[in-house]
Design an enzyme around this catalytic site. Sequence first.
Site, short mmCIF file in Angstrom:
data_model
loop_
_atom_site.label_atom_id
_atom_site.label_comp_id
_atom_site.label_asym_id
_atom_site.label_seq_id
_atom_site.Cartn_x
_atom_site.Cartn_y
_atom_site.Cartn_z
CE LYS A 162 5.18 0.63 -2.38
NZ LYS A 162 4.33 1.53 -1.58
CE LYS B 84 6.32 9.34 -3.96
NZ LYS B 84 5.72 8.05 -4.33
CE LYS C 267 -1.92 1.69 3.74
NZ LYS C 267 -1.70 3.15 3.63
CG ASP D 274 -3.42 -2.28 -5.10
OD1 ASP D 274 -2.87 -3.30 -5.51
OD2 ASP D 274 -4.57 -2.23 -4.65
#
Length: 405
Positions: free
Chosen positions: A127, A153, A122, A238
Amino acid sequence: PRTGVATLAACGAATACLTGAGQAFVMPGSVPPGVVATTSTAVAMPQEPFALRASPVASQSAARGLPAPLGICALAGAAVAMGVTGRRATTRRRGAAGRRGAVKVAMKADEGNCIKLAVYGKGGIGKSTTSCNISIALARRGKKVLQIGCDPKHDSTFTLTGFLIPTIIDTLQEKDYHYENVWPEDVIYKGYGGVDCVEAGGPPAGAGCGVVGETVKLLKELNAFYEYDVILFDVLGDVVCGGFAAPLNYADYCMIVTDNGFDALFAANRIGASVREKSRTHPLRLAGLIGNRTAKRDLIDKYVQSCPMPVLEVLPLIEDIRVSRIKGKTLFEMAEKEPSLKYVCDYYLNIADQILAGPEGVVPREVPDRELFSLLSDFYLTPGEAQLDEAASEATETIDEVSFV
């Protein structure tokens, strides 16, 4: 010799030649002074220092005490790619003939030895922080690691390099999408712990999808994709479209970062469904879940009971993990000055050891959305029943252990 070739040595010694394209050849004989021979090429290494073009990020790397990025040595009008700080000299063959044939065959031979990981979860779950620390943990185990950020990004490798490195898309746009004009040092940057870093980038917001395929294509053109022991894809959020699901096409294992919350596990379930779908056509398995910054794991365990999969590690609620992102450093780098943080690094080393052990992995059978919604929400809405279920489960495990003894 070809037209435009400059002779570096002659008269009984081996003749090393540089073409206008920057490719070096060695004629049979002894290797002359100042020439380093590789498997099929030679890189001119002059006795006296001269004409060295540093990478635009050399100052940032020096400030962080990192190895300098790749540089360019100009000689006789030809550019030869070489490492500035002891990295072995390499040349990239230009032209279709150079990229195919013996060199590509040799790279294919190493393809099976490279472990490819795709990290999902998510948005905002941590992450990138987790990926960077796992990359260093793998490097600490003696592996050559490449981390590829797959987020527009382009901040996946921030804690490894300390700044936002240029993206693949930025570089290709500058080169007018002429792949033959792109060199490894244009897109691959050396990060902390010796981890190489690439940022795929992406189209402007609302203008397109992921660009992982272009990134892999370019790295293969540069003969760089198969140089590594481990390649880690850090993918945003996701699996929202084919572009961001693309890393699963290349990965051997998927790892899902989650916490002990409803939304993160709901996203993990959908990612698991994508792994199952991709596994139909690719040798992909789910290595397991990674719980990040969570004080409890009861909901994670509840989900795993309904959708069996390994739990690689659950990191406790440690504020320094969040702070490391703000500082632009990994936990391993912070632990150099704060030895009290070394125990946190052990969590990532444990994950690395499990991956290097070659886990069998699973093809998950996701829980239907409505069923999962009820499962997770009931856990909070009827905590008494959940505790009774947990106590009954523990009692069953105890009985089984006694029976086994």
